[in-house]
Design a protein around this motif. Structure first.
Motif, PDB file in Angstrom:
ATOM      1  N   THR A  45       2.953   5.801  -7.370  1.00  0.00           N
ATOM      2  CA  THR A  45       1.986   6.366  -8.314  1.00  0.00           C
ATOM      3  C   THR A  45       2.192   7.867  -8.456  1.00  0.00           C
ATOM      4  O   THR A  45       2.181   8.406  -9.571  1.00  0.00           O
ATOM      5  CB  THR A  45       0.554   6.050  -7.851  1.00  0.00           C
ATOM      6  N   THR A  97       1.366   3.710  -3.445  1.00  0.00           N
ATOM      7  CA  THR A  97       0.847   5.073  -3.415  1.00  0.00           C
ATOM      8  C   THR A  97       1.943   6.082  -3.747  1.00  0.00           C
ATOM      9  O   THR A  97       1.760   6.960  -4.601  1.00  0.00           O
ATOM     10  CB  THR A  97       0.244   5.356  -2.024  1.00  0.00           C
ATOM     11  N   TRP A 122      -1.418   2.341 -10.258  1.00  0.00           N
ATOM     12  CA  TRP A 122      -1.358   2.019  -8.831  1.00  0.00           C
ATOM     13  C   TRP A 122      -1.490   0.519  -8.625  1.00  0.00           C
ATOM     14  O   TRP A 122      -0.743  -0.093  -7.859  1.00  0.00           O
ATOM     15  CB  TRP A 122      -2.476   2.761  -8.072  1.00  0.00           C
ATOM     16  N   LEU A 156       0.836  -1.210   0.000  1.00  0.00           N
ATOM     17  CA  LEU A 156       0.000   0.000   0.000  1.00  0.00           C
ATOM     18  C   LEU A 156       0.867   1.254   0.000  1.00  0.00           C
ATOM     19  O   LEU A 156       0.645   2.173  -0.789  1.00  0.00           O
ATOM     20  CB  LEU A 156      -0.922   0.005   1.230  1.00  0.00           C
TER      21      LEU A 156
END
Lengths: 317, 273
Positions: free
Chosen positions: B77, B74, B192, B70
């Motif tokens: 991205t 993030t 993502w 995660l």
């Protein structure tokens, strides 16, 4: 008065279209600096450690650059560097054999992948337009699944008491189990299987946009289909062939997971040698030297591949 | 290419897709095998899935993997989108060739080299290995994949929309958030997802850059795989395959729908004109 106001008289849209100079630089600087620091700089560290000496310590190499010693520290550091690790690479047959065997395995598996991928991509490009997205999806999907899992799946199949042998013995094709596991054959199967999507996708992209009127014209002029295929389809799909081959060959040369899990101890590949040198022998300088030499072997293909990528952007932008 | 599928094409496609899917299918089927032996079918059972949830080590590793995934997806991205904008929109600037090289090279760089070089960097700057170094490494290689995905969307889109907004007095900042971002959003979302998948799948780079207390699921799987095939591992792999497959299929349907909506809106706008 009018003179002083002149710079502000430019149309607001024009002024807005060119974002502030420093903002533009900031935008570029963020990803640029990140990659410089975490992608490019590490290579220089690898280069540096590859000319250091191995010691039993933490970190296990010497000399360590000690800037607190000032100029003397830099001089000591510089004078202690040598090419010993590189000559060790050429003295020991293991390393040279690993290099050559990696190049051989990568070349053969790239060609095998091409041989399986081309008919597939060709079939996909000829399929009805409505099912093409589904087929494309079906090619991409395995790529999202972990390489480790896909390689693991083959262990259960190729083992002497695995599913393939069980099936072949049951079907009476063979009487003795085949020993494919822990041989180079298993490595070829693993590489072809894992990298097949990388080959199919660029091939499909170039075959799909092929202008079919060219083939019709050839047929009208009396050209047999196989000749039309050879003279028109193959040359026009060449960019896809080249891109696909690079996408398979470059990572395959340095592959670790596939030879480690499927190849057993008899298969030499440089990625595996580097990994073992680092994790089992804890020889950081020698593994760095292997990495530098591997990079030297790959720098030409990588540069060509980057060039193709960059040119493609240039054409479209 | 108008003649449709010939017999040869169908054979090639069938063979190709069987080759791609049969091994995964067999792995999934044998994860429901009651027998401990890999080749003997002992009836349908979910016992290996049950025993998974009592395996503390695996659960712990799964949690580390999700957190790293995660976080790194993030950040990757954001950085990857910036890199894509830089490549497509910033024109020429000093060092552009180097930059594009640094974006494309990680896509094909052998993992052992990336892993080793990052580890040596972390050691050289004295950063303790663990969760943070793992995340930094994952961000760095996955941002390049995000950049490529977003870049292809940026290239194909109609710049006149942005120019219109700017001509009407919209600031570049606002134009980006009101016009550009919604258009490239599907690419950013799939970027993502790609980054997240790459992170949770990665083994080699993680092996190099991790430290005590940050063992990921692929690392756990790898160490048990080295000891042979086990039904429990089949079960973990099946769960991972199921998660990834569902995610990818949902995302592709959503993208398709968004695309259709957009085409409809564009057609309506063109007709209105």
């Amino acid at each position: 008065m009018t003179d002083a106001a002149a710079p502000d008289a430019s149309p607001p849209a024009r002024a807005a279209a060119a974002p502030g100079r420093w903002k533009r630089w900031l935008l570029i600087a963020i990803p640029y600096c990140w990659l410089l620091a975490l992608f490019l700089a590490p290579f220089f560290i690898v280069l540096k450690i590859s000319v250091s000496d191995t010691v039993i310590a933490q970190p296990p190499y010497e000399p360590v650059l000690d800037l607190s010693q000032g100029w003397q520290g830099i001089k000591d550091w510089w004078s202690a560097l040598d090419l010993e690790n590189y000559s060790a690479l050429f003295d020991d047959e293991l390393y040279l054999a690993s290099y050559l065997s990696s190049l051989k395995i990568a070349t053969i598996s790239t060609l095998l992948t091409l041989a399986i991928a081309y008919p597939m991509a060709y079939g996909m490009a000829r399929a009805p337009k409505s099912i093409r997205p589904t087929l494309l999806m079906a090619v991409i999907l395995p790529f999202w699944t972990s390489l480790l899992i896909r390689v693991y799946a083959w262990i259960g199949i190729l083992n002497p008491d695995g599913l393939l042998n069980a099936f072949l013995l049951w079907a009476r094709v063979i009487n003795e189990p085949l020993y494919i596991m822990n041989t180079e054959t298993a490595v070829y199967i693993g590489i072809v299987y894992s990298y097949l999507p990388f080959m199919v996708l660029p091939l499909y992209a170039s075959l799909e946009k092929l202008d079919e009127t060219l083939l019709e014209a050839a047929a009208d002029l009396g050209c047999p289909p196989w000749k039309a295929f050879w003279k028109i389809t193959v040359p026009l799909s060449l960019p896809g062939v080249i891109a696909g081959c690079f996408l398979v060959f470059i990572p395959a040369v340095g592959e670790f997971v596939i030879p480690d899990l499927l190849g057993g101890s008899e298969t030499l590949m440089i990625g595996k040698t580097l990994y073992n040198e680092f994790f089992l022998n804890r020889d950081w300088p020698v593994s760095s030297a292997i990495a530098v030499l591997l990079l030297l072997v790959l720098v030409v293909p990588i540069a060509i591949y980057n060039n193709i990528q960059a040119r493609e952007i240039g054409d479209k932008a | 290419m108008r003649k449709g599928l010939s017999g040869v094409n169908i054979v090639a496609l069938t063979f190709g897709f069987a080759f791609l899917y049969l091994p995964i299918l067999l792995l999934v089927i044998y994860s429901f095998n009651a027998s401990q032996l890999v080749t003997v079918w002992g009836g349908f059972s979910t016992r290996w899935y049950v025993s998974l949830f009592h395996n503390e080590q695996l659960l712990e590793a799964a949690w580390v993997t999700i957190r790293v995934g995660l976080l790194s997806a993030t950040v990757a991205t954001v950085l990857g989108t910036l890199a894509a904008i830089t490549l497509v929109r910033m024109g020429r600037f000093p060092g552009r060739t180097l930059f594009s090289g640094m974006v494309y090279a990680p896509l094909v760089m052998p993992e052992v080299i990336t892993g080793l070089s990052m580890l040596l960097l972390f050691v050289a700057i004295g950063l303790d290995r663990g969760f943070i170094t793992l995340a930094l490494a994952h961000i760095t290689f996955s941002m390049c994949f995000v950049a490529v995905v977003v870049q292809s969307r940026l290239i194909s889109f109609d710049r006149s929309l942005e120019e219109a907004a700017l001509d009407l007095g919209c600031t570049p900042f606002k134009t980006f958030f009101v016009i550009t971002l919604p258009i490239i959003l599907p690419a950013i979302v799939s970027g993502w997802m790609l980054a997240f998948t790459l992170s949770i799948d990665d083994l080699v780079i993680s092996q190099f850059t991790t430290g005590p207390g940050a063992t990921t699921l692929p690392m756990r799987i790898y160490s048990s795989v080295r000891l042979g095939v086990k039904p429990e591992i089949n079960a973990v792999c099946t769960i991972l395959i199921a998660i990834v497959t569902t995610g990818v299929i949902i995302a592709s349907i959503a993208t398709k729908r968004a695309e259709n909506e957009r085409m409809k809106a564009e057609r309506a706008a063109a007709a209105g004109r």
